[in-house]
Write an enzyme that holds these catalytic residues in place. Structure first.
Site, PDB file in Angstrom:
ATOM      1  NE  ARG A   1      11.581 -13.432  20.151  1.00 16.21           N
ATOM      2  CZ  ARG A   1      10.752 -12.339  20.585  1.00 16.21           C
ATOM      3  NH1 ARG A   1      11.024 -11.145  20.249  1.00 16.21           N
ATOM      4  NH2 ARG A   1       9.910 -12.601  21.684  1.00 16.21           N
TER       5      ARG A   1
ATOM      6  CE  LYS B   1       9.392 -11.864  25.893  1.00 12.98           C
ATOM      7  NZ  LYS B   1       8.685 -10.656  25.412  1.00 12.98           N
TER       8      LYS B   1
ATOM      9  CE1 TYR C   1      12.490  -5.329  23.123  1.00 17.22           C
ATOM     10  CE2 TYR C   1      12.731  -7.667  22.507  1.00 17.22           C
ATOM     11  CZ  TYR C   1      12.729  -6.033  22.246  1.00 17.22           C
ATOM     12  OH  TYR C   1      12.720  -5.742  20.886  1.00 17.22           O
TER      13      TYR C   1
ATOM     14  CD  GLU D   1      11.458  -3.331  28.030  1.00 15.10           C
ATOM     15  OE1 GLU D   1      12.140  -3.939  27.501  1.00 15.10           O
ATOM     16  OE2 GLU D   1      10.984  -3.130  29.359  1.00 15.10           O
TER      17      GLU D   1
ATOM     18  CG  ASP E   1       4.950  -6.408  25.508  1.00 15.65           C
ATOM     19  OD1 ASP E   1       4.078  -5.358  25.699  1.00 15.65           O
ATOM     20  OD2 ASP E   1       5.912  -6.359  24.577  1.00 15.65           O
TER      21      ASP E   1
HETATM   22  N1  NAI Z   1       2.991  -8.813  22.414  1.00 17.63           N
HETATM   23  C1  NAI Z   1       4.205  -8.699  21.910  1.00 17.63           C
HETATM   24  O1  NAI Z   1       4.963  -9.784  21.259  1.00 17.63           O
HETATM   25  C2  NAI Z   1       4.833  -7.412  21.337  1.00 17.63           C
HETATM   26  C3  NAI Z   1       4.361  -6.244  22.017  1.00 17.63           C
HETATM   27  N2  NAI Z   1       4.943  -4.932  21.876  1.00 17.63           N
HETATM   28  C4  NAI Z   1       4.261  -3.859  22.523  1.00 17.63           C
HETATM   29  O2  NAI Z   1       3.243  -3.156  21.690  1.00 17.63           O
HETATM   30  C5  NAI Z   1       3.148  -1.887  22.505  1.00 17.63           C
HETATM   31  C6  NAI Z   1       3.095  -0.983  21.263  1.00 17.63           C
HETATM   32  O3  NAI Z   1       4.465  -0.671  20.888  1.00 17.63           O
HETATM   33  P1  NAI Z   1       5.172   0.410  19.796  1.00 17.63           P
HETATM   34  O4  NAI Z   1       4.018   0.603  18.799  1.00 17.63           O
HETATM   35  O5  NAI Z   1       6.237   0.124  19.578  1.00 17.63           O
HETATM   36  O6  NAI Z   1       4.937   1.812  20.639  1.00 17.63           O
HETATM   37  P2  NAI Z   1       5.000   3.417  20.068  1.00 17.63           P
HETATM   38  O7  NAI Z   1       5.281   4.156  21.162  1.00 17.63           O
HETATM   39  O8  NAI Z   1       5.655   3.259  18.597  1.00 17.63           O
HETATM   40  O9  NAI Z   1       3.388   3.599  19.763  1.00 17.63           O
HETATM   41  C7  NAI Z   1       2.408   3.641  20.959  1.00 17.63           C
HETATM   42  C8  NAI Z   1       1.578   4.590  20.297  1.00 17.63           C
HETATM   43  O10 NAI Z   1       0.361   4.582  21.516  1.00 17.63           O
HETATM   44  C9  NAI Z   1      -0.122   6.082  21.527  1.00 17.63           C
HETATM   45  N3  NAI Z   1      -0.908   5.951  22.399  1.00 17.63           N
HETATM   46  C10 NAI Z   1      -0.583   6.254  24.032  1.00 17.63           C
HETATM   47  N4  NAI Z   1      -1.860   6.181  24.536  1.00 17.63           N
HETATM   48  C11 NAI Z   1      -2.864   6.260  23.564  1.00 17.63           C
HETATM   49  C12 NAI Z   1      -4.203   6.139  23.946  1.00 17.63           C
HETATM   50  N5  NAI Z   1      -4.750   6.152  25.034  1.00 17.63           N
HETATM   51  N6  NAI Z   1      -5.126   6.036  22.790  1.00 17.63           N
HETATM   52  C13 NAI Z   1      -4.453   5.840  21.567  1.00 17.63           C
HETATM   53  N7  NAI Z   1      -3.121   5.851  21.460  1.00 17.63           N
HETATM   54  C14 NAI Z   1      -2.192   6.041  22.556  1.00 17.63           C
HETATM   55  C15 NAI Z   1       1.075   6.844  21.501  1.00 17.63           C
HETATM   56  O11 NAI Z   1       0.893   8.105  21.033  1.00 17.63           O
HETATM   57  C16 NAI Z   1       1.975   6.258  20.218  1.00 17.63           C
HETATM   58  O12 NAI Z   1       1.757   6.689  18.991  1.00 17.63           O
HETATM   59  C17 NAI Z   1       4.223  -1.687  23.539  1.00 17.63           C
HETATM   60  O13 NAI Z   1       3.580  -2.405  24.706  1.00 17.63           O
HETATM   61  C18 NAI Z   1       5.060  -2.953  23.153  1.00 17.63           C
HETATM   62  O14 NAI Z   1       5.833  -3.472  24.217  1.00 17.63           O
HETATM   63  C19 NAI Z   1       5.744  -4.801  20.880  1.00 17.63           C
HETATM   64  C20 NAI Z   1       6.435  -6.152  20.247  1.00 17.63           C
HETATM   65  C21 NAI Z   1       5.953  -7.089  20.369  1.00 17.63           C
HETATM   66  C1  PYR Z   2       8.819  -6.797  22.585  1.00 18.44           C
HETATM   67  C2  PYR Z   2       8.768  -8.106  22.948  1.00 18.44           C
HETATM   68  O1  PYR Z   2       8.014  -8.170  24.202  1.00 18.44           O
HETATM   69  C3  PYR Z   2       9.043  -9.228  22.327  1.00 18.44           C
HETATM   70  O2  PYR Z   2       9.628  -9.021  21.267  1.00 18.44           O
HETATM   71  O3  PYR Z   2       8.744 -10.497  22.697  1.00 18.44           O
HETATM   72 MG    MG Z   3       6.517  -9.288  24.597  1.00 18.10          MG
END
Ligand code: NAI
Ligand code: PYR
Ligand code: MG
Length: 371
Positions: free
Chosen positions: A15, A75, A94, A118, A270
């Protein structure tokens, strides 16, 4: 303002922080944009496209970091990058600081002003600069999980949708936010049986109204997760407590409840990951096995579909980038509480409470730090 866009250097990260259309918008607002040579080449965004948009092509990251007043990235800065940041310089990218003490110390030491995509908020309580990449990662999590379930990948040999006469896979999505709903949609689209867990009853109600009997919604507790592990083929970790390290929701001990070859995809990696046995992996080596269970923990999943992701990211980040450049960072943030919520580090101070608490720094509220 002089804005710099370096080439990303994380493993298999193709990206880039700004599209040519984004560079053109900033130029039309009277700003100067520098883009590192070949920064977008891998996804078909050529130097000529950026030049046509009014940007200057610069040969090295060193020159970009030395000259730019604002750095736009994707990143979190890598060690060689945060070593080049300086006081008064704005970093817009991020960060995911809570699980990353080294980067945090590097940013504090640099004296720079660092806005984390974020933690920028919107009027509806959402995270508008995280959302586009969460949409991508949520959708990808199912294709990654389906692939990992294949026998040759070490999986149990289960097809997500089953076939007539053979039941479909059980998919458990923990966290029903942006990642969770996108994962659930893809899994339902592939005819898997999907259960989604959240701690927010409002969110469960919304999901129930949207998908009815197609999607099973359950309030998230330790019991609810443990009860389902023996029958689950694919678990998606999609929880978030904004800015904070992810809570650990499946322990190593609980892996033995699962059928060998079942798969955990930890999208929340992340923020440190929501399974005890998660450790960050790369697109080059995305999976590993612990006690017979396959783990996929790529921390930059959207980098795998870098072209789609780059356009989606610039669509979201550009309006704030224009505000920051037009008004200057201090006024832009003080005028807009949602952008102010993105400030994580300023002039050696941690300005985001969850990061300060998780890493043991003194917390200085963002508005106070900006003075
Ligand atoms: N690995 C990667 O490449 C990427 C990772 N992410 C990550 O994914 C994760 C989720 O992101 P989003 O969906 O955008 O966040 P979001 O805020 O939209 O959703 C998170 C949900 O988790 C729920 N939650 C909190 N504690 C909980 C528990 N103990 N049990 C069940 N649900 C619970 C919240 O109520 C919320 O609905 C973040 O850490 C984000 O940084 C996002 C994009 C890319
Ligand atoms: C959100 C994040 O960590 C990514 O897009 O890589
Ligand atoms: Mg990430």
């Amino acid at each position: 303002m002089l804005i710099g866009v370096p080439k990303e250097i994380k493993n298999h990260e193709y990206r880039i922080g700004l599209t040519p259309a984004g560079a053109r918008e900033l130029a039309r607002n009277g700003h100067k944009v520098m883009v590192q040579r070949d920064g977008g080449k891998a996804i078909g965004l050529t130097n000529e496209m950026y030049e046509k948009a009014g940007a200057e092509i610069v040969d090295t990251a060193e020159e970009i970091f030395r000259r730019a007043e604002m750095i736009i990235k994707v990143k979190e800065p890598q060690p060689v990058e945060y070593a080049m940041l300086r006081e008064g310089q704005l970093l817009y990218t991020y960060l995911h600081l809570a699980p990353d003490p080294d980067q945090t110390a590097g940013l504090v030491k640099s004296g720079c002003t660092a806005i984390a995509y974020e933690t920028v908020t919107d009027r509806k309580g959402g995270l508008p600069l995280l959302a586009p990449m969460s949409e991508v990662a949520g959708r990808m999590s199912i294709q990654a999980g389906a692939h990992a379930l294949e026998k040759a990948q070490g999986g149990s040999g289960v097809l997500l949708g089953g076939v007539p006469g053979v039941k479909p896979a059980e998919v458990l999505v923990i966290g029903g936010g942006v990642v969770g709903i996108n994962a659930a949609r893809m899994a339902m689209g592939m005819n898997a049986h999907v259960t989604i867990l959240d701690r927010s009853l409002d969110r469960l109600k919304y999901l129930d109204e949207l998908y009815g009997h197609q999607l099973t919604t359950i309030y998230s507790t330790h019991d609810a997760i443990e009860e389902r592990l023996p029958e689950t083929d694919l678990v998606i970790g999609a929880v978030l407590i904004p800015g904070a390290a992810a809570p650990k929701l499946v322990s190593r001990d609980q892996l033995k409840l699962m059928r060998p070859g079942s798969v955990l995809v930890d999208v929340a990696i992340d923020q440190g990951g929501c399974f005890e046995t998660s450790k960050a992996t790369t697109h080059q080596n995305p999976t590993y096995e612990v006690d017979g269970i396959i783990h996929y923990c790529v921390a930059n999943m959207p980098g795998g579909v870098a072209r789609t992701s780059t356009f989606a990211l610039t669509n979201a980040t550009l309006p704030f980038a224009v505000q920051l450049a037009n008004k200057g960072p201090k006024k832009a943030m003080l005028d807009d509480e949602h952008l102010l919520n993105g400030l994580n580090v300023h002039a050696g101070k941690i300005t985001y409470k969850a990061v300060a608490d998780d890493l043991g720094y003194e917390y200085v509220p963002a508005a106070q730090a900006l003075g």
